[in-house]
Design a protein around this motif. Sequence first.
Motif, short mmCIF file in Angstrom:
data_model
loop_
_atom_site.label_atom_id
_atom_site.label_comp_id
_atom_site.label_asym_id
_atom_site.label_seq_id
_atom_site.Cartn_x
_atom_site.Cartn_y
_atom_site.Cartn_z
N ALA A 300 5.01 10.76 -25.40
CA ALA A 300 4.25 10.75 -26.66
C ALA A 300 4.16 12.17 -27.23
O ALA A 300 4.25 12.36 -28.45
CB ALA A 300 2.86 10.17 -26.42
N LEU A 301 4.02 13.16 -26.35
CA LEU A 301 4.01 14.57 -26.82
C LEU A 301 5.35 14.93 -27.48
O LEU A 301 5.38 15.58 -28.52
CB LEU A 301 3.74 15.53 -25.65
N GLU A 302 6.44 14.47 -26.84
CA GLU A 302 7.77 14.73 -27.42
C GLU A 302 7.89 14.08 -28.81
O GLU A 302 8.38 14.69 -29.76
CB GLU A 302 8.88 14.15 -26.52
N ALA A 303 7.40 12.84 -28.89
CA ALA A 303 7.58 12.07 -30.13
C ALA A 303 6.70 12.58 -31.27
O ALA A 303 6.97 12.28 -32.43
CB ALA A 303 7.27 10.59 -29.86
N THR A 304 5.65 13.33 -30.93
CA THR A 304 4.71 13.77 -31.98
C THR A 304 4.78 15.28 -32.21
O THR A 304 3.93 15.83 -32.92
CB THR A 304 3.26 13.39 -31.61
N ALA A 305 5.80 15.92 -31.63
CA ALA A 305 5.86 17.40 -31.64
C ALA A 305 5.71 17.99 -33.05
O ALA A 305 5.00 18.97 -33.25
CB ALA A 305 7.16 17.88 -31.00
N GLU A 306 6.36 17.35 -34.04
CA GLU A 306 6.36 17.99 -35.37
C GLU A 306 5.03 17.82 -36.11
O GLU A 306 4.81 18.45 -37.13
CB GLU A 306 7.54 17.49 -36.20
N HIS A 307 4.16 16.99 -35.56
CA HIS A 307 2.85 16.79 -36.22
C HIS A 307 1.72 17.54 -35.50
O HIS A 307 0.56 17.38 -35.84
CB HIS A 307 2.50 15.30 -36.24
N ARG A 308 2.08 18.32 -34.45
CA ARG A 308 1.05 18.95 -33.62
C ARG A 308 0.16 19.88 -34.43
O ARG A 308 0.65 20.67 -35.25
CB ARG A 308 1.73 19.77 -32.50
N ILE A 309 -1.12 19.76 -34.22
CA ILE A 309 -2.07 20.67 -34.87
C ILE A 309 -2.21 21.89 -33.95
O ILE A 309 -2.50 21.74 -32.76
CB ILE A 309 -3.43 19.97 -35.06
N GLY A 310 -1.92 23.05 -34.49
CA GLY A 310 -1.91 24.27 -33.66
C GLY A 310 -3.32 24.70 -33.34
O GLY A 310 -4.30 24.18 -33.84
N SER A 311 -3.43 25.70 -32.44
CA SER A 311 -4.76 26.23 -32.11
C SER A 311 -5.22 27.15 -33.23
O SER A 311 -4.40 27.63 -34.02
CB SER A 311 -4.70 26.97 -30.79
N PHE A 312 -6.49 27.37 -33.34
CA PHE A 312 -6.99 28.23 -34.41
C PHE A 312 -8.04 29.18 -33.85
O PHE A 312 -8.46 29.04 -32.73
CB PHE A 312 -7.57 27.41 -35.57
#
Length: 312
Positions: A300-312
Amino acid sequence: MRIAVIGAGAMGSLFGAMLSRVADIYLIDKSEKHVQAITEKGLVIEKKDGSSEIFQGLFAATNPESVKAEIDLAIIFTKSCQTKEAVRSAKPLLGKKGLALTLQNGLGNADIIADIVGKDRTVAGVTSHGATLLGPGHIRHAGEGATYLAGSTENLPFLQKIAEVFNAGGIKTTLSENLDSLIWGKLIINVGINALAATLRVPNGVLGMTPACEKIMAYAVSEAVRVADALGIKLPYNNHIEQVKTVCANTAGNRASMLQDVLRGARTEVGVINRAIAEKGKMLGIPTPYNIFLSEIIEALEATAEHRIGSF
Ligand code: NAD
């Protein structure tokens, strides 16, 4: 000895650089930037103490066809999902006698290689060296450890020669007669560490000293050990979870390769690690809920990689 390294990323560059002291090395990698950096500026290997060594004048290319010499040994050091393509591209370099060696993690790489070059020309093993690709032409040698090789009896003289060359290049290498034990011994460690480190985004050391992590590691590892037992595989150590914790402590600062893949949005090797245990478990009627869940989370992490919300 003429050695081609197919997949000269973190580990391939490390082995290529070390072996270049004692053998003719041909580095083949798909990354144009990496190849260009090695050719133009040299290959930088950073050591654990922070010092660096630059290897100048190494042969590096993106296309295996640019290797004009016949190769004695092709070391396949791509990620497992690229093994088939890498071996196919290496085959024409091997002439009639050259061997292909895998030191990759996970299950099934040697079988893929054997299907392409033949079982009698496939050798496999495991290594406890660790490396990280820091940028084009720049590697960190993250950890040192033993390397073991195994092959068929017909290969023994050549296997001994490979071990000699590896040892001369500073890669401490021993021959083993039990390939399954080697591969599964390393696999069990990867089952315990990789997916969990990648999910939690922590370095290896944190897993071994956090009871909540140790609990998950222990379940995943005991499932894998049950599968190994059912397959009649003798593991090279007895106290499996202690062994995983020891590796966590010895590599405390390392980012597991699956974590590195997840962080850069790349495909991981979960298919040949936790997923492979789940599949073998299914075949044997052994429940593997922790390995199934870890596989599903990583997939699931692989499949959603491009939508990941980065840390802030
Ligand atoms: P990596 O991603 O750093 O390197 C793989 C390289 O292969 C990349 O540079 C990529 O460009 C190249 N590549 C992909 N397809 C190719 C192809 N068809 N032909 C030529 N090059 C190609 O990976 P890594 O960390 O070096 O790991 C390689 C293998 O070694 C994996 O199976 C891994 O599990 C295993 N391993 C890694 C470590 C470690 O510390 N990194 C330790 C032991 C074993």
